[in-house]
Design a protein around this motif. Structure first.
Motif, PDB file in Angstrom:
ATOM      1  N   SER A 180       0.816  -1.219   0.000  1.00 55.06           N
ATOM      2  CA  SER A 180       0.000   0.000   0.000  1.00 55.06           C
ATOM      3  C   SER A 180       0.844   1.261   0.000  1.00 55.06           C
ATOM      4  N   ARG A 181       2.177   1.084   0.143  1.00 59.47           N
ATOM      5  CA  ARG A 181       3.114   2.216   0.192  1.00 59.47           C
ATOM      6  C   ARG A 181       2.742   3.179   1.325  1.00 59.47           C
ATOM      7  N   GLU A 182       2.440   2.593   2.466  1.00 58.82           N
ATOM      8  CA  GLU A 182       2.096   3.387   3.648  1.00 58.82           C
ATOM      9  C   GLU A 182       3.138   3.169   4.735  1.00 58.82           C
ATOM     10  N   VAL A 183       3.426   4.236   5.465  1.00 63.82           N
ATOM     11  CA  VAL A 183       4.395   4.188   6.556  1.00 63.82           C
ATOM     12  C   VAL A 183       3.709   4.655   7.827  1.00 63.82           C
ATOM     13  N   SER A 184       3.935   3.937   8.920  1.00 65.31           N
ATOM     14  CA  SER A 184       3.385   4.359  10.206  1.00 65.31           C
ATOM     15  C   SER A 184       4.467   4.292  11.271  1.00 65.31           C
ATOM     16  N   LEU A 185       4.380   5.198  12.217  1.00 69.34           N
ATOM     17  CA  LEU A 185       5.327   5.272  13.329  1.00 69.34           C
ATOM     18  C   LEU A 185       4.527   5.289  14.614  1.00 69.34           C
ATOM     19  N   ASP A 186       4.741   4.262  15.463  1.00 70.12           N
ATOM     20  CA  ASP A 186       3.946   4.109  16.681  1.00 70.12           C
ATOM     21  C   ASP A 186       2.456   4.089  16.363  1.00 70.12           C
ATOM     22  N   GLY A 187       2.100   3.487  15.220  1.00 68.19           N
ATOM     23  CA  GLY A 187       0.704   3.384  14.837  1.00 68.19           C
ATOM     24  C   GLY A 187       0.138   4.620  14.149  1.00 68.19           C
ATOM     25  N   ARG A 188       0.925   5.681  14.056  1.00 68.03           N
ATOM     26  CA  ARG A 188       0.465   6.925  13.411  1.00 68.03           C
ATOM     27  C   ARG A 188       0.989   6.960  11.989  1.00 68.03           C
ATOM     28  N   GLN A 189       0.079   7.166  11.045  1.00 65.69           N
ATOM     29  CA  GLN A 189       0.482   7.166   9.641  1.00 65.69           C
ATOM     30  C   GLN A 189       1.313   8.406   9.320  1.00 65.69           C
ATOM     31  N   VAL A 190       2.386   8.199   8.534  1.00 70.66           N
ATOM     32  CA  VAL A 190       3.276   9.279   8.117  1.00 70.66           C
ATOM     33  C   VAL A 190       3.148   9.432   6.609  1.00 70.66           C
ATOM     34  N   ALA A 191       2.733  10.604   6.157  1.00 71.69           N
ATOM     35  CA  ALA A 191       2.540  10.843   4.724  1.00 71.69           C
ATOM     36  C   ALA A 191       3.878  11.153   4.060  1.00 71.69           C
ATOM     37  N   LEU A 192       4.268  10.332   3.085  1.00 75.42           N
ATOM     38  CA  LEU A 192       5.532  10.514   2.384  1.00 75.42           C
ATOM     39  C   LEU A 192       5.287  10.645   0.888  1.00 75.42           C
ATOM     40  N   THR A 193       6.191  11.350   0.211  1.00 75.00           N
ATOM     41  CA  THR A 193       6.154  11.401  -1.244  1.00 75.00           C
ATOM     42  C   THR A 193       6.694  10.079  -1.786  1.00 75.00           C
ATOM     43  N   ARG A 194       6.554   9.878  -3.092  1.00 74.38           N
ATOM     44  CA  ARG A 194       7.024   8.631  -3.699  1.00 74.38           C
ATOM     45  C   ARG A 194       8.518   8.422  -3.460  1.00 74.38           C
ATOM     46  N   LYS A 195       9.310   9.457  -3.665  1.00 83.76           N
ATOM     47  CA  LYS A 195      10.761   9.307  -3.520  1.00 83.76           C
ATOM     48  C   LYS A 195      11.147   9.117  -2.055  1.00 83.76           C
ATOM     49  N   GLU A 196      10.456   9.800  -1.166  1.00 79.66           N
ATOM     50  CA  GLU A 196      10.745   9.614   0.258  1.00 79.66           C
ATOM     51  C   GLU A 196      10.455   8.172   0.663  1.00 79.66           C
ATOM     52  N   PHE A 197       9.341   7.637   0.175  1.00 76.16           N
ATOM     53  CA  PHE A 197       9.001   6.246   0.496  1.00 76.16           C
ATOM     54  C   PHE A 197      10.055   5.293  -0.051  1.00 76.16           C
TER      55      PHE A 197
END
Length: 260
Positions: A180-197
């Motif tokens: 899903s190309r999703e990142v979470s930290l301590d359960g909180r979603q972090v919005a990243l750009t494509r290159k950051e991901f």
């Protein structure tokens, strides 16, 4: 672009018709030679968003000469109506109705279409803001057309790049969902750009390994980027993750994933 160059005289004639989303060039045929010059097997549909009609029309013509199907609009509102049907957006920040950063943010909130900012704004802050709202590249006017073509190809290669085959990467409090190309930290979603991901995924896939800057450029940015590109994205990642310790700099070598 007030003075015609020898190269400009070779541009094919392209008529312009006006529609609801702005001026669209009418294709009168693109030669096979043009596509070979660009090294393309097929053209890409590119949306040029620029408030300067002469500059926009010239860029549209040159893109079509190199095998692309380019269209042009002059307003941010028109861009928001036209971006869904293109492969790439070339976006000026100085628009008469909307700020280009807001246009980029709006597109990125609902679409993964690659966006390259092409603007006269040259400060580091403007560049960082452009990348943070989701631009895939940032090109300052005036620019060389060959450089722009190279950046377009690099961005399109990166758009096709697939992260590691693992479905999920867990690193301490950090969770990266590859599918899903999703990142979470301590359960909180972090919005990243494509290159950051892609950058974070590459680092997290090789924990305790220092990845050289050159390899990062090759795998995430396609070689045509500068040292500042990596630093800017690392800085943005650290800011979004809330701790500089997540990305560790190994001076003179590269970067590795940290523990925040």
């Amino acid at each position: 672009m007030t003075q015609s160059s020898p190269e400009a005289l070779l541009e094919p004639h392209i008529s312009i018709q006006h529609g609801p989303a702005g001026p669209y060039p009418i294709d009168e045929g693109v030669s096979e030679t043009g596509m070979r010059v660009a090294g393309l097997s097929r053209g890409r549909r590119i949306l040029v968003v620029d408030s300067e009609p002469d500059g926009a029309q010239s860029l549209v013509c040159r893109l079509r000469r190199h095998g692309h199907e380019a269209i042009g609009v002059e307003r941010g509102s028109a861009a928001l109506q036209a971006y869904e049907d293109v492969d790439l957006v070339l976006l000026d920040l100085e628009l008469p109705d909307l700020d280009g950063l807001e246009v980029c943010r709006a597109i990125r909130s609902v679409s993964c279409v690659p966006v390259i900012v092409v603007t006269a704004r040259r400060s580091e802050l403007d560049c960082v803001l452009g990348l943070q709202v989701g631009a895939d590249d940032y090109v300052v006017k005036p620019y060389g057309f060959r450089e722009l073509m190279a950046r377009i190809e690099a961005v399109m290669r990166r758009a096709q790049w697939q992260p590691p085959t693992a479905k999920e990467i867990l690193h301490g409090r950090l969770r990266i969902d590859v599918r899903s190309r999703e990142v979470s930290l301590d359960g909180r979603q972090v919005a990243l750009t494509r290159k950051e991901f892609d950058l974070l995924s590459l680092l997290a896939t090789h924990p305790d390994t220092v990845i050289p800057r050159k390899r990062l450029l090759q795998q995430v940015w396609g070689d045509s980027w500068s040292r500042r590109t990596v630093d800017t994205h690392v800085s943005s990642l650290r800011s979004k993750l809330g701790d500089s310790g997540w990305i560790v700099t190994v001076r003179g070598v590269g970067f590795k994933i940290g523990n925040g």
